[in-house]
Design a protein around this motif. Structure first.
Motif, PDB file in Angstrom:
ATOM      1  N   LEU A 131       0.839  -1.198   0.000  1.00  0.00           N
ATOM      2  CA  LEU A 131       0.000   0.000   0.000  1.00  0.00           C
ATOM      3  C   LEU A 131       0.879   1.255   0.000  1.00  0.00           C
ATOM      4  CD1 LEU A 131      -2.761  -1.241   2.490  1.00  0.00           C
ATOM      5  CD2 LEU A 131      -2.746  -1.354  -0.015  1.00  0.00           C
ATOM      6  N   ARG A 132       0.796   2.101   1.034  1.00  0.00           N
ATOM      7  CA  ARG A 132       1.573   3.348   1.045  1.00  0.00           C
ATOM      8  C   ARG A 132       2.881   3.228   1.822  1.00  0.00           C
ATOM      9  NH1 ARG A 132      -3.197   7.916   2.082  1.00  0.00           N
ATOM     10  NH2 ARG A 132      -4.440   7.413   0.222  1.00  0.00           N
ATOM     11  N   SER A 133       3.210   2.041   2.260  1.00  0.00           N
ATOM     12  CA  SER A 133       4.462   1.849   3.006  1.00  0.00           C
ATOM     13  C   SER A 133       5.669   2.085   2.105  1.00  0.00           C
ATOM     14  CB  SER A 133       4.524   0.433   3.582  1.00  0.00           C
ATOM     15  OG  SER A 133       3.459   0.191   4.461  1.00  0.00           O
ATOM     16  N   GLU A 134       6.736   2.596   2.713  1.00  0.00           N
ATOM     17  CA  GLU A 134       7.986   2.795   1.969  1.00  0.00           C
ATOM     18  C   GLU A 134       8.776   1.480   2.019  1.00  0.00           C
ATOM     19  OE1 GLU A 134      12.002   5.549   2.048  1.00  0.00           O
ATOM     20  OE2 GLU A 134      10.178   6.300   3.034  1.00  0.00           O
ATOM     21  N   VAL A 135       8.359   0.577   1.159  1.00  0.00           N
ATOM     22  CA  VAL A 135       8.923  -0.771   1.120  1.00  0.00           C
ATOM     23  C   VAL A 135       9.087  -1.198  -0.328  1.00  0.00           C
ATOM     24  CG1 VAL A 135       8.465  -3.217   1.601  1.00  0.00           C
ATOM     25  CG2 VAL A 135       7.965  -1.507   3.341  1.00  0.00           C
ATOM     26  N   THR A 136      10.218  -1.840  -0.632  1.00  0.00           N
ATOM     27  CA  THR A 136      10.455  -2.416  -1.955  1.00  0.00           C
ATOM     28  C   THR A 136      10.815  -3.882  -1.790  1.00  0.00           C
ATOM     29  OG1 THR A 136      11.251  -0.307  -2.831  1.00  0.00           O
ATOM     30  CG2 THR A 136      11.814  -2.273  -4.079  1.00  0.00           C
ATOM     31  N   ILE A 137      10.204  -4.724  -2.597  1.00  0.00           N
ATOM     32  CA  ILE A 137      10.489  -6.154  -2.570  1.00  0.00           C
ATOM     33  C   ILE A 137      11.213  -6.522  -3.870  1.00  0.00           C
ATOM     34  CG2 ILE A 137       9.517  -8.477  -2.392  1.00  0.00           C
ATOM     35  CD1 ILE A 137       7.081  -7.229  -1.036  1.00  0.00           C
ATOM     36  N   ASN A 138      12.426  -7.020  -3.733  1.00  0.00           N
ATOM     37  CA  ASN A 138      13.226  -7.410  -4.891  1.00  0.00           C
ATOM     38  C   ASN A 138      13.471  -8.918  -4.880  1.00  0.00           C
ATOM     39  OD1 ASN A 138      13.808  -4.686  -5.931  1.00  0.00           O
ATOM     40  ND2 ASN A 138      15.021  -4.456  -4.064  1.00  0.00           N
ATOM     41  N   ASP A 139      13.297  -9.528  -6.034  1.00  0.00           N
ATOM     42  CA  ASP A 139      13.636 -10.942  -6.184  1.00  0.00           C
ATOM     43  C   ASP A 139      15.113 -11.030  -6.552  1.00  0.00           C
ATOM     44  OD1 ASP A 139      13.923 -13.604  -6.787  1.00  0.00           O
ATOM     45  OD2 ASP A 139      12.632 -13.571  -8.562  1.00  0.00           O
ATOM     46  N   ILE A 140      15.932 -11.487  -5.627  1.00  0.00           N
ATOM     47  CA  ILE A 140      17.376 -11.577  -5.877  1.00  0.00           C
ATOM     48  C   ILE A 140      17.832 -13.029  -5.987  1.00  0.00           C
ATOM     49  CG2 ILE A 140      17.841  -9.346  -4.792  1.00  0.00           C
ATOM     50  CD1 ILE A 140      18.923 -10.920  -2.353  1.00  0.00           C
ATOM     51  N   SER A 141      16.890 -13.920  -6.284  1.00  0.00           N
ATOM     52  CA  SER A 141      17.211 -15.352  -6.366  1.00  0.00           C
ATOM     53  C   SER A 141      18.262 -15.643  -7.427  1.00  0.00           C
ATOM     54  CB  SER A 141      15.940 -16.150  -6.672  1.00  0.00           C
ATOM     55  OG  SER A 141      14.939 -15.890  -5.737  1.00  0.00           O
ATOM     56  N   ASP A 142      18.325 -14.823  -8.486  1.00  0.00           N
ATOM     57  CA  ASP A 142      19.295 -15.036  -9.553  1.00  0.00           C
ATOM     58  C   ASP A 142      20.582 -14.239  -9.335  1.00  0.00           C
ATOM     59  OD1 ASP A 142      17.524 -16.716 -10.792  1.00  0.00           O
ATOM     60  OD2 ASP A 142      16.760 -15.206 -12.185  1.00  0.00           O
TER      61      ASP A 142
END
Length: 318
Positions: free
Chosen positions: A108-119
């Motif tokens: 929502l409005r949270s200052e959060v980023t989700i990154n897929d770093i599996s590779d």
């Protein structure tokens, strides 16, 4: 560019042993897990409001935790490494797309980023080590401790197994593998999965997501659930069961001379009644197959079978 263990091991001329369990120091190049990196100023509050454990916000540490739906059923369980600038979520690979998409819905409005770093990151498991010798230093860690050395996060797993886990990029592992290859044997990751099973450490997969309460799969005993923190998704159901002590199914280590498959049911003798389900299973070793099963607590003293014809008997291992 996608990084794989295959290219690193080939470059270092290392061959992987299959299905090997002994007391020798062993390294396990792990390709069975995904890694999500959670960054942003609100990352702690965001995950604290979602996950079952009371996350550490201040120091390098690793913890076990889980994410549940509003009914308290486990969507996924994790090893979480707090790097102090991010959280690394390590969980079963076949859940990656599902968890990535679903977790993003709650930002929502949270200052959060989700990154897929599996590779971008590789994982190496280590077993049968009293201490880890790397980079001309001796690393002796307690459960949950994390050190950042040679651009790698090194932790002793917080699951009481005594094993280590290293997470880092490909280049950093080339140096680590060069150090380890003369003094440790390399074993495939299916053996690591068996070690998890023998230690009664469960893993939720895509097939069995949102089917079990944390207490049904041992997560409370593994300290992956906090009953003292504030609210999190599913907390009301999970806490009610904890304080009333009315869990009707529990996780058990099982053994059979017949092959077992995750998702298959266990049956009660002479009735054909389903009384359990296999959560995780292993390959054959020492003329037996091992697995973890969620079984009705009042049926543990009965004869159980993995088929309705009552040919594939299973034994519960205390």
């Amino acid at each position: 560019m996608k990084n794989t263990w295959e290219s690193v091991l080939k470059e270092k001329n290392i061959k992987i042993k299959e299905y090997c369990i002994n007391n020798n120091p062993s390294a396990f190049p792990l390709s069975i897990f995904a890694i999500l990196e959670i960054t942003g100023n609100d990352r702690y509050t965001f995950l604290q409001n979602q996950f079952t454990n009371d996350l550490d916000n201040n120091k390098l540490t690793s913890q076990l935790s889980a994410w549940c739906n509003p009914k308290g059923k486990v969507i996924a369980n994790f090893i979480i490494i707090n790097t102090k600038s991010s959280y690394l979520l390590i969980f079963k690979k076949d859940l990656k797309d599902y968890v990535f998409k679903k977790l993003n819905m709650y930002i929502l409005r949270s200052e959060v980023t989700i990154n897929d770093i599996s590779d971008l990151y590789l994982l190496l498991g280590l077993s049968n080590l009293n201490k880890l010798e790397l980079n001309n230093s001796s690393i002796l860690l307690e459960d949950g401790d994390v050190e950042f050395i040679n651009k790698q996060y090194i932790t002793r797993l917080p699951d009481f197994s005594g094993r280590y886990l290293i997470a880092g990029n490909t280049q950093s592992f080339k140096n680590t593998i060069e150090e380890l290859k003369e003094k440790i044997e390399f074993v495939n990751d299916t053996t690591w999965e068996l070690l998890d099973i023998l230690s009664k450490i469960p893993w939720i997969t895509f097939e069995n997501k949102e089917r079990y309460l944390p207490q049904m799969i041992n997560l409370d005993k593994l300290k992956a659930v906090s009953f003292k923190k504030g609210c999190f998704t599913g907390q009301e159901v999970i806490a009610r069961i904890h304080y009333r002590g009315r869990i009707k199914r529990c996780l058990e280590l099982i053994k059979s001379k017949y092959e077992m498959h995750a998702g298959c049911y266990l049956y009660l003798k002479n009735t054909g009644k389903k009384v359990g389900e296999i959560l995780n299973s292993s390959y054959k070793i020492d003329d037996a197959f091992f697995g973890l099963a969620v079984i009705e607590s009042d049926k543990l003293d009965n004869e159980l079978f993995a088929d309705r014809l009552e040919k594939e008997k299973i034994n519960i291992i205390p």
